[in-house]
Write a protein that holds these residues in place. Sequence first.
Motif, PDB file in Angstrom:
ATOM      1  N   ARG A  14      56.316  10.850 106.847  1.00  0.00           N
ATOM      2  CA  ARG A  14      55.664   9.967 107.822  1.00  0.00           C
ATOM      3  C   ARG A  14      56.729   9.228 108.663  1.00  0.00           C
ATOM      4  N   ASP A  15      57.461   8.348 108.026  1.00  0.00           N
ATOM      5  CA  ASP A  15      58.401   7.502 108.765  1.00  0.00           C
ATOM      6  C   ASP A  15      59.524   8.339 109.377  1.00  0.00           C
ATOM      7  N   HIS A 211      59.946  -1.887 101.741  1.00  0.00           N
ATOM      8  CA  HIS A 211      60.216  -0.739 102.622  1.00  0.00           C
ATOM      9  C   HIS A 211      61.463  -1.101 103.412  1.00  0.00           C
ATOM     10  N   HIS A 213      65.112  -0.227 105.539  1.00  0.00           N
ATOM     11  CA  HIS A 213      65.841   0.712 106.398  1.00  0.00           C
ATOM     12  C   HIS A 213      67.330   0.453 106.231  1.00  0.00           C
ATOM     13  N   GLY A 243      62.793   5.658 110.956  1.00  0.00           N
ATOM     14  CA  GLY A 243      63.025   4.549 111.851  1.00  0.00           C
ATOM     15  C   GLY A 243      61.711   4.115 112.444  1.00  0.00           C
ATOM     16  N   ASN A 253      65.480   5.295 107.131  1.00  0.00           N
ATOM     17  CA  ASN A 253      65.139   4.605 105.892  1.00  0.00           C
ATOM     18  C   ASN A 253      66.328   4.734 104.953  1.00  0.00           C
TER      19      ASN A 253
HETATM   20 ZN    ZN Z   1      59.945   2.257 108.329  1.00  0.00          ZN
END
Ligand code: ZN
Length: 307
Positions: A14-15, A211, A213, A243, A253
């Motif tokens: 996803r991310d 979560h 980064h 991101g 991440n």
């Molecule tokens: Zn994120």
Amino acid sequence: MSAIDILVSEVGPRDGLQNIKAIMSTEAKKAWIRAEAEAGVAEIEVGSFVPPKLLPQLADTAEVAEYACGIPGLTVAALVPNLKGAENAIKAGVHKITLPLSVSETHSLANLNKTHAQVYEEVQKITALLNTLPPDQRPGFEGGLSTAFGCTFEGEVAEKNVVKMAVKLMELGCDEVCLSDTAGYANPAQLRRLIRLVRAEVGDDSLAAVHLHNTRGLGLANTVVALEEGITTIDASLGGLGGCPFAPGASGNIVTEDLVFMLDAMGLKTGIDLDKLLKVRDIVIAALPGEIMHGFTPAFFKPSHPQ
Ligand code: ZN
């Protein structure tokens, strides 16, 4: 399954994918998710139920989610921006949905095209929908506090707003909240302070995940602080893909492989086989030619660049 100490939640599909231009094929996504689950990763965020126009990279989320739900023992998570997304996620059978609420209203408008008040309305509607489901079909509902540590548009984010919004999300029916360092601004002291401030209001059990980064290289330092504070779920992305497309400059991440290496080395059980996890990189590398895969651990375990 043996007990684990820390749940590593893979968010790459996803991310990671939403922030790159290339579109990964549905088959490659399925192969990635299956291989990572077989390496022992117990929770994977497989996509985002947003209109395909907005994120063509994630247009096949429903198909990918349905496939992932057929993998035994895997908790399948997905992002939903609104009620419509939640309906589609439920239809696909996901086990957990996360609705992102940006503490920075400017970011909220850029990301979801919604004010805080409008996002709260969606949360209420989703809660009402979830309450109509039988308990065994009801996905967990997480409120993700995006830009909790700083915003590319607004700069500093007031900690009292993060706390207030966490409380509001819980009041409106979320099962838990997550602190998200969307643009990679968090530092260890700030993270420790914010975890304590939010937990003092919502309770320890309602804040179990972060979560993070690695935009400025503090991802694992922040992780250690989260562990010391008793956080038990850490999001990460294979190869540090990721991101936020609306936070210019944010990239990556924390790297799942490096995170698992660190947790192993600290004697914390994740249930993940690091050798198998490192091999999953090959699937992503083959499916995304030219894309940078981050991480220090692979260089030691498998010298893939012998020159
Ligand atoms: Zn994120």
